[in-house]
Write a protein that holds these residues in place. Structure first.
Motif, PDB file in Angstrom:
ATOM      1  N   ARG B 106       0.752  -1.221  -0.378  1.00 31.15           N
ATOM      2  CA  ARG B 106       0.061  -0.200   0.102  1.00 31.15           C
ATOM      3  C   ARG B 106       0.795   1.411   0.158  1.00 31.15           C
ATOM      4  O   ARG B 106       0.345   2.096  -1.005  1.00 31.15           O
ATOM      5  CB  ARG B 106      -0.705   0.195   1.263  1.00 31.15           C
ATOM      6  N   PHE B 108       4.040   1.514  -1.107  1.00 33.25           N
ATOM      7  CA  PHE B 108       4.766   1.250  -2.367  1.00 33.25           C
ATOM      8  C   PHE B 108       3.923   2.332  -3.744  1.00 33.25           C
ATOM      9  O   PHE B 108       3.591   2.987  -4.174  1.00 33.25           O
ATOM     10  CB  PHE B 108       5.094   0.112  -2.864  1.00 33.25           C
ATOM     11  N   ARG B 109       1.994   2.126  -3.430  1.00 34.73           N
ATOM     12  CA  ARG B 109       0.699   2.741  -3.959  1.00 34.73           C
ATOM     13  C   ARG B 109       1.221   3.995  -3.976  1.00 34.73           C
ATOM     14  O   ARG B 109       1.005   4.798  -4.584  1.00 34.73           O
ATOM     15  CB  ARG B 109      -0.199   1.718  -4.264  1.00 34.73           C
ATOM     16  N   GLN B 110       1.008   4.242  -2.132  1.00 31.35           N
ATOM     17  CA  GLN B 110       0.891   5.720  -2.132  1.00 31.35           C
ATOM     18  C   GLN B 110       2.065   6.700  -2.709  1.00 31.35           C
ATOM     19  O   GLN B 110       2.017   8.101  -2.691  1.00 31.35           O
ATOM     20  CB  GLN B 110       0.522   5.801  -0.924  1.00 31.35           C
ATOM     21  N   ALA B 111       2.969   5.793  -2.665  1.00 29.99           N
ATOM     22  CA  ALA B 111       4.824   6.572  -2.958  1.00 29.99           C
ATOM     23  C   ALA B 111       4.820   7.095  -4.180  1.00 29.99           C
ATOM     24  O   ALA B 111       5.027   7.798  -4.727  1.00 29.99           O
ATOM     25  CB  ALA B 111       5.339   5.723  -2.341  1.00 29.99           C
ATOM     26  N   LEU B 112       3.529   5.970  -5.336  1.00 34.55           N
ATOM     27  CA  LEU B 112       3.823   6.919  -6.953  1.00 34.55           C
ATOM     28  C   LEU B 112       3.544   7.770  -6.364  1.00 34.55           C
ATOM     29  O   LEU B 112       3.337   8.555  -7.526  1.00 34.55           O
ATOM     30  CB  LEU B 112       3.771   5.569  -7.257  1.00 34.55           C
TER      31      LEU B 112
END
Lengths: 294, 277, 424
Positions: B106, B108-112
């Motif tokens: 999760r 990782f998704r948000q950091a993107l």
């Protein structure tokens, strides 16, 4: 149903994490540090400044005005783009002769960079040599040229128009893709049921396009909010910051005035605003998103 | 079903489309007309739609006025390599998001998403310092790496969305046949994901092809310039050579346009599964 | 579809290999490293960053650099770097801030106080021989002096005169304006919109402040006093901005000056759509090239009510980095560059005034078109030196835009500017 293979998963994202971490997060950390520092005009941090850069923003009336302008610009561009792109996508989904041509032509502003789009429009809106004025004068609709980029109102109209035109291709193609995933049986059922075009649009098409609308709106908001070339090439904020948006104002503060500290504080604030927007937006729309926010 | 549509609404939609297409294409039509004028005719008043003298030679002159061919080649190399690097990283990451559970998914998704919230203008100083430390300033490799990284978030979501739409059973069958995870990805998932790969590759390519601010900051040697920098040099201090500028700008659009047209079908298909779900 | 992937796996594998190769290529590109490392033997490499004034600048400077490199083969190699003029400050600030300043670079003379204050510029007095010094126009050389030290040698010198259409003024029964009353009369009388406007007034983009200086200086006003405090609220300054605002309001210029940049107004004059516009000698060169039939002349900018005439003058400079490791070689290159033959071509091509006496005496600059500009240098007033002058220019620009677009009265706008400048 994703499988639990933690090691493989981590290995698979590792290259991305490293590359993005280095290229994007390193500068973000630099910006964040600058926002809490006194910074000289060569962007060198000289000492800890606490919240001074942030406090300076709150008393900066230009900043507050430009913030309001940025919200206005973003809402206008994204709103109108979306409203225009829905019928465009519907039309592109129809079966008509020249559909390929229409799609190809629509792509042109997308294929050119924002900077090129903006430069071409600056020429079209030239004070004395604007072809729009030339045409209007030949049609005797006006007898004096309109200085499009001269007054606040016409300059905003121009900037927003260009913003919309460069956003339409991505938006309408995404919506078209969304439309094509609407099973045509649903369409046909609606038609056979005697529902007219508009009824089937409201009750069938639009609800099915909702997810793609949400994703493109979110992306458009982020991109348009941060869109530098269009206002910069067209007006550079003239007159007196009235046509600046936050990125152009940040650029002026940082590079033209050497005020890297306050500029960094603004960048951080933009980030917080966009993050807050994304979270609220995805909360309201309850879309578990492609785009990262759950 | 199509027959039902040819009512008033059908025509209204097409008329609206025609209007939008006309407005979208108008600046480029006028750019073409400008690019074909001799310099003296640029500033005649009142302005006209068509040149009185057609200066076809502008499209020849522009290649020698600045080393345009060199810029085109630089841009091609940078954009192609940035696209390949982007894909090489986005494919496994997108696959991991679509198919695998791992700690920090999760995040990782948000950091993107976070990477998209900073305008490149804001990142310039930090990017410059980083490239300085790794001795890549004024080297086009710095552009390849930066462009690949900045367009990565989009590619990863996009591919993840598409991969999710592929029935998982196919992969499971392959893995039962003895394929490894990587084998399944390379032999099964990727071949089925052509539209999405093409679409996300095109996005990465266009991003790199059109980028200006970062290139301006990193690149100093004239021979290393990319096309947007080359075009900018027609915006002089005291005058803008509008006819050459427009000619160069149109030349820059052509390769991207051709690319777009070649993959138009894939583009829509790729977007279909990638964006919607 | 279900079977085929396995059948075609060979091709897929080859594609994956191609991808891996591409990544490796990027990595190998990266391994090339910066150009500084590759110096072979005793050859010294220098970085030379020069601003682009037009699309012609880069090829022009390349010739000079190539000649120098050929003459110093095996000893010194200069690498030419260029950037658009309007991005030079960004480029220099970012490089200097990361200890990556080029060895030799061109920049706006007004940045000397900022860069010298941050210890980025090498003083040149020790290397400047008196012979070399005497080759320059002394007044112009003076512009590169800050706190008693010479930091920059002049390049791209301009003196600004009022260009006017001789035929248009003659037709209106007027001669070249000498006073502000003349100027107002000429601007309003000749106007015949939309074909012809009076005085070109650019209030967008660069040099909006410089444009106002024509009025400020020729009304006895100034931007800063000797302590670096704003003089923009002084009566002379307010009167100057009121005059300019009145001129715009009375139809003496194009409407909405905020919609015009300097480059647009220059084009308008060149195309015969303006009766008057004050700018530098480049316009002469441009008219000759693009619209040779235009009848024009250039005279010193009118003064208000018997005030002393001042010529707005701007120069750029060429300097050396204080942190450069090869200053002797860098200086050798600078001396090479200042050979009259190179400066002559540069000055003529870019439409600048000669910084060297030898060039000023050449036939080209002794013609009736250029001599007035060279003569005007004797009353030249250069931009002030202040470490935050970039910020002051921004503040001044905003004040002018506010007054010209009616967002504030000249007095209000300039008072606000003064408050901001005095807080810096």
């Amino acid at each position: 149903m994703p499988r639990s293979e933690p090691l493989v998963g981590l290995l698979f994202i590792l290259p991305t994490v490293v590359l993005v971490g280095v290229i994007v997060f390193y500068p973000i950390v630099e910006t964040a540090l600058m926002s809490f520092s006194t910074v000289n005009s060569l962007a060198q941090r000289e000492g800890f400044a606490g919240l001074a850069n942030y406090e300076a923003l709150l008393s900066d009336t230009v900043f507050l005005r430009v913030l309001a302008q940025t919200v206005f610009w973003t809402v206008a561009v994204v709103g109108i783009t979306t409203v225009v792109s829905i019928p465009v996508a519907l039309a592109l989904n129809l079966n008509f002769r020249g559909r390929r041509l229409a799609r190809a032509l629509l792509i042109v502003p997308w294929a050119a960079s924002l900077m090129i789009n903006a430069i071409i429009w600056r020429w079209i809106l030239d004070g004395q040599h604007s072809i729009i004025n030339g045409t209007l004068m030949r049609l005797h609709l006006i007898d004096q040229p309109i200085i499009w980029l001269g007054s606040e109102q016409t300059a905003w109209a121009a900037i927003i128009l260009v913003g919309i035109l460069v956003s339409i291709p991505f938006t309408s193609f995404s919506l078209l893709a969304g439309l094509q995933s609407v099973p045509s049986e649903l369409y046909e059922a609606a038609m056979v049921d005697g529902a007219g075009f508009w009824a089937s649009f409201w009750h069938v098409t639009l609800p099915l396009m909702r997810p793609v609308l949400i994703v493109t709106t979110l992306l458009n908001v982020i991109y348009v909010f941060n869109s530098f070339p269009i206002p910069w090439v067209l007006t550079q904020g003239s007159p007196a910051y009235r046509t600046d948006i936050l990125v152009t104002y940040i650029y002026k503060r940082a590079f033209a005035e050497g005020q890297f500290g306050p500029a960094a504080a603004m960048a951080m604030l933009i980030f917080v605003l966009l993050l807050a927007f994304s979270l609220t937006f995805s909360h309201i729309t309850k879309e578990r998103a492609k785009v990262g926010i759950k | 079903m199509r027959r039902h549509e040819r009512g008033l609404s059908w025509w209204l939609l097409l008329a609206f489309l025609a209007l939008v297409v006309a407005v979208s294409i108008f600046p480029f039509a006028f750019a073409l007309s400008t690019s074909l004028r001799p310099r003296a005719e640029l500033f005649s008043f009142p302005p006209t739609w068509f040149p009185k003298t057609w200066a076809w030679e502008n499209f020849v002159t522009v290649w020698s006025a600045v080393p345009l061919l060199r810029y085109v080649l630089n841009s091609l190399v940078v954009s192609v390599l940035a696209t390949l690097l982007n894909m090489a990283f986005a494919i496994p990451a997108g696959y991991a998001l679509a198919r695998l559970n791992f700690p920090g998914k999760r995040l990782f998704r948000q950091a993107l998403l976070v990477t998209q919230m900073f305008s490149p203008v804001v990142l310039l100083i930090g990017l410059f310092r980083f490239m300085n430390q790794v001795h890549l300033l004024d080297n086009n490799a710095s552009l390849v790496i930066t462009y690949a990284a900045l367009s990565l978030a989009f590619s990863v979501w996009f591919l993840a969305g598409y991969f999710e739409s592929i029935p998982i059973e196919i992969e499971e069958a392959a893995m039962m046949d003895g394929c490894t995870r990587v084998g399944a990805l390379v032999r099964v998932v990727l071949p089925m994901s052509k539209p999405a790969l093409v679409a996300s590759g095109v996005f990465a390519f266009i991003w790199a092809w059109n980028e200006f601010m970062i290139a301006l900051t990193f690149i100093s040697t004239p021979d290393n310039r990319t096309l947007p920098l080359g075009i900018y040099s027609f915006l002089g201090q005291y005058s803008v050579e509008w006819n050459y500028l427009m000619a160069a700008a149109l030349i820059a659009i052509v390769p991207v346009l051709i690319l777009f047209l070649l993959i138009e079908k894939n583009l829509v298909k790729g977007l279909t599964a990638g964006a919607v779900k | 579809m279900m079977k085929s992937p396995f059948a075609r796996s060979g091709r897929r594998a080859r594609r994956a290999l191609a991808l891996a190769l591409a990544v490796a290529t990027v990595a190998s590109l990266a391994a090339c490293g910066s150009s500084n490392d590759s110096a072979s033997g005793g050859e010294v490499e220098l970085r030379f960053l020069f601003p682009e004034y037009s699309a012609k600048t880069t090829p022009l400077m390349k010739t000079v650099v190539d000649d120098f490199n050929a003459a110093n083969k095996g000893e010194i190699k200069v690498n030419l770097e260029t950037a658009p003029w309007d991005k030079m400050h960004d480029k220099l600030a970012v490089s200097m801030g990361s200890d990556q300043a080029p060895d030799v670079f061109g920049y706006a003379t007004r940045w000397i106080s900022e860069f010298a204050g941050l210890k980025q510029l090498a003083p040149l007095d020790d290397v400047l021989t008196s012979d070399f010094r005497e080759g320059f126009n002394q007044k112009v050389l003076e512009a590169g002096v800050y706190e008693g030290k010479t930091y920059g040698l002049p390049v791209a010198v301009s003196a600004r005169l009022l260009f006017y259409r001789t035929d248009v003024l003659e037709k209106a029964g007027l001669s070249a304006p000498k006073t502000w009353d003349d100027l107002m009369e000429a601007a309003t009388e000749t106007a015949n919109p939309p074909e012809l406007y009076g005085l070109g007034v650019p209030a967008s983009g660069i040099e909006v402040d410089t444009f106002f200086n024509y009025f400020l200086y020729n009304n006895g006003g100034d931007i800063l006093d000797s302590d670096g405090k704003s003089m923009l609220s002084e009566p002379e300054s307010v009167e100057a901005l009121e005059f300019l605002t009145d001129l715009v309001k009375s139809g003496g210029s194009q409407p909405e000056p905020s919609g015009f940049t300097r480059e647009q107004v220059i084009e308008n004059f060149k195309a015969g759509q303006l009766a008057m516009y004050p700018t530098g000698p480049w316009l002469t060169a441009m008219i000759k090239a693009d619209n040779p039939s235009l009848e024009f002349d250039a005279v010193p900018f009118p003064t208000n009510d018997g005030k002393e005439q001042q010529t707005v003058s701007v120069t750029d400079s060429l300097g050396m980095s204080a942190s450069g490791a090869h200053q002797a070689e860098a200086w050798k290159f600078i001396e090479f560059m200042y050979q009259p033959k190179y400066r002559q071509v540069f000055d003529e091509t870019e439409g600048m005034l000669p910084e060297l006496n030898a060039v000023a005496e050449s036939a080209y600059y002794q013609t009736p078109e250029y001599k007035p500009f060279i003569d005007a240098l004797s009353t030249a007033k250069f931009q002030p030196q202040h470490p935050k002058f970039e910020q002051i220019q921004q503040i001044e620009t905003v004040a002018i835009q506010k007054a010209l677009s009616g967002l504030a009265s000249p007095q209000e706008a300039l008072d606000e500017a003064t408050a901001k400048i005095d807080k810096l």
